[in-house]
Motif scaffolding. Structure first.
Motif, PDB file in Angstrom:
ATOM      1  N   SER A 175       0.820  -1.214   0.000  1.00 50.87           N
ATOM      2  CA  SER A 175       0.000   0.000   0.000  1.00 50.87           C
ATOM      3  C   SER A 175       0.852   1.262   0.000  1.00 50.87           C
ATOM      4  CB  SER A 175      -0.926   0.011   1.212  1.00 50.87           C
ATOM      5  OG  SER A 175      -0.174   0.210   2.391  1.00 50.87           O
ATOM      6  N   GLY A 176       2.181   1.090   0.011  1.00 50.55           N
ATOM      7  CA  GLY A 176       3.082   2.237  -0.026  1.00 50.55           C
ATOM      8  C   GLY A 176       3.750   2.563   1.297  1.00 50.55           C
ATOM      9  N   GLY A 177       3.428   1.812   2.341  1.00 49.21           N
ATOM     10  CA  GLY A 177       4.060   2.047   3.637  1.00 49.21           C
ATOM     11  C   GLY A 177       5.494   1.561   3.658  1.00 49.21           C
ATOM     12  N   VAL A 178       6.334   2.292   4.363  1.00 49.82           N
ATOM     13  CA  VAL A 178       7.734   1.893   4.537  1.00 49.82           C
ATOM     14  C   VAL A 178       8.040   1.852   6.035  1.00 49.82           C
ATOM     15  CG1 VAL A 178       8.518   2.800   2.323  1.00 49.82           C
ATOM     16  CG2 VAL A 178       8.558   4.267   4.316  1.00 49.82           C
ATOM     17  N   ARG A 179       8.930   0.967   6.420  1.00 49.90           N
ATOM     18  CA  ARG A 179       9.325   0.877   7.830  1.00 49.90           C
ATOM     19  C   ARG A 179      10.053   2.142   8.243  1.00 49.90           C
ATOM     20  NH1 ARG A 179      11.165  -4.843  10.027  1.00 49.90           N
ATOM     21  NH2 ARG A 179       9.440  -6.096   9.269  1.00 49.90           N
ATOM     22  N   VAL A 180       9.558   2.772   9.312  1.00 49.67           N
ATOM     23  CA  VAL A 180      10.150   4.037   9.732  1.00 49.67           C
ATOM     24  C   VAL A 180      10.614   4.030  11.186  1.00 49.67           C
ATOM     25  CG1 VAL A 180       8.919   5.429   8.024  1.00 49.67           C
ATOM     26  CG2 VAL A 180       7.870   5.029  10.276  1.00 49.67           C
ATOM     27  N   ALA A 181      10.219   3.024  11.959  1.00 52.39           N
ATOM     28  CA  ALA A 181      10.625   2.964  13.366  1.00 52.39           C
ATOM     29  C   ALA A 181      10.378   1.557  13.894  1.00 52.39           C
ATOM     30  CB  ALA A 181       9.840   3.986  14.198  1.00 52.39           C
ATOM     31  N   SER A 182      10.945   1.272  15.050  1.00 53.89           N
ATOM     32  CA  SER A 182      10.700  -0.005  15.720  1.00 53.89           C
ATOM     33  C   SER A 182      10.814   0.192  17.222  1.00 53.89           C
ATOM     34  CB  SER A 182      11.680  -1.077  15.239  1.00 53.89           C
ATOM     35  OG  SER A 182      12.997  -0.716  15.576  1.00 53.89           O
ATOM     36  N   LYS A 183      10.214  -0.721  17.964  1.00 48.90           N
ATOM     37  CA  LYS A 183      10.264  -0.695  19.424  1.00 48.90           C
ATOM     38  C   LYS A 183       9.780  -2.049  19.919  1.00 48.90           C
ATOM     39  CE  LYS A 183       5.576   1.179  20.061  1.00 48.90           C
ATOM     40  NZ  LYS A 183       4.761   2.231  20.653  1.00 48.90           N
TER      41      LYS A 183
END
Length: 177
Positions: A138-146
C-alpha cells in the motif's frame, strides 16, 4: 460486494467480535495463547462503546449486511518524526481477507484524516505479523521499531509510515491503485 461506512455506537458489538476473532487467528503463535484465549467480546464491546465516542475515525466493512472488519485512526499517539496521524487498528475476519477491503479501508481512513488536516500516517504492527507485506504494497515503509508488552511478553513492533496520505495504495510505477 462490500460496503464501507462510518461506524456507529450500534457497531460496538460487531466490532468487538471482529477484534477478538481477528486477534485469535492473526496472532496465534505470536502472542501468548493464554492471552488470546482470555480475550472477551463483552469486555471489548464496552471499550468500543467508549472508543466510538472519542475524536477518532472508525469505519466498518459489511458483507451481506454483516460487519466483517473495521479500521480506526486519528492523531498520532506516540511521536514518530515526520508523521502526524496514526492507523490505530485494521482488522478483518479471515473469510473477508484478500478481497480488497483492507486497501479500501486504508484509502477511506486516509481520506478522512486528510479532511481533518492530517498529512501523513504511521501504523504500529507486530513484527512477526504476516500483514507487513500488505502495508508495503500500500506504499508504507518501515520508519521505526520498538518493543511492546502483550500478555506479559515483550514483542518487537515496527512502524510502517506513509509520508503522504494521498499516495496510499497508489502504484507509482504504473500510475494506478
Amino acid at each position: 460486494m462490500s460496503v464501507i461506512r462510518v461506524a456507529t455506537g450500534e457497531d460496538a458489538g460487531p466490532i468487538a467480535h471482529v477484534h477478538v476473532a481477528s486477534w485469535q487467528t492473526t496472532y496465534a503463535g505470536i502472542v501468548p495463547e493464554a492471552y488470546l484465549a482470555g480475550l472477551k467480546e463483552t469486555e471489548r464491546e464496552a471499550s468500543w462503546r467508549e472508543w466510538l465516542t472519542l475524536d477518532v475515525d472508525v469505519f466498518v466493512a459489511e458483507l451481506e449486511g454483516e460487519v466483517v472488519g473495521f479500521v480506526s485512526g486519528g492523531a498520532i499517539r506516540e511521536p514518530v518524526e515526520g508523521f502526524d496521524a496514526e492507523l490505530f487498528a485494521i482488522y478483518l475476519l479471515r473469510e473477508a481477507q484478500r478481497r480488497g477491503i483492507g486497501m479500501a479501508f486504508l484509502r477511506r481512513l486516509s481520506e478522512a484524516l486528510k479532511e481533518r488536516g492530517f498529512a501523513s500516517m504511521v501504523a504500529w504492527v507486530l513484527e512477526d505479523n504476516s500483514s507487513g507485506e500488505f502495508y508495503s504494497r500500500s506504499g508504507g515503509v518501515r520508519v521505526a521499531s520498538k518493543e511492546m508488552e502483550v500478555g506479559g511478553v515483550m514483542l518487537p513492533v515496527v512502524a510502517y509510515g506513509w509520508s503522504d496520505l494521498g499516495m496510499i495504495g497508489v502504484d507509482v510505477a504504473h500510475g494506478s491503485v
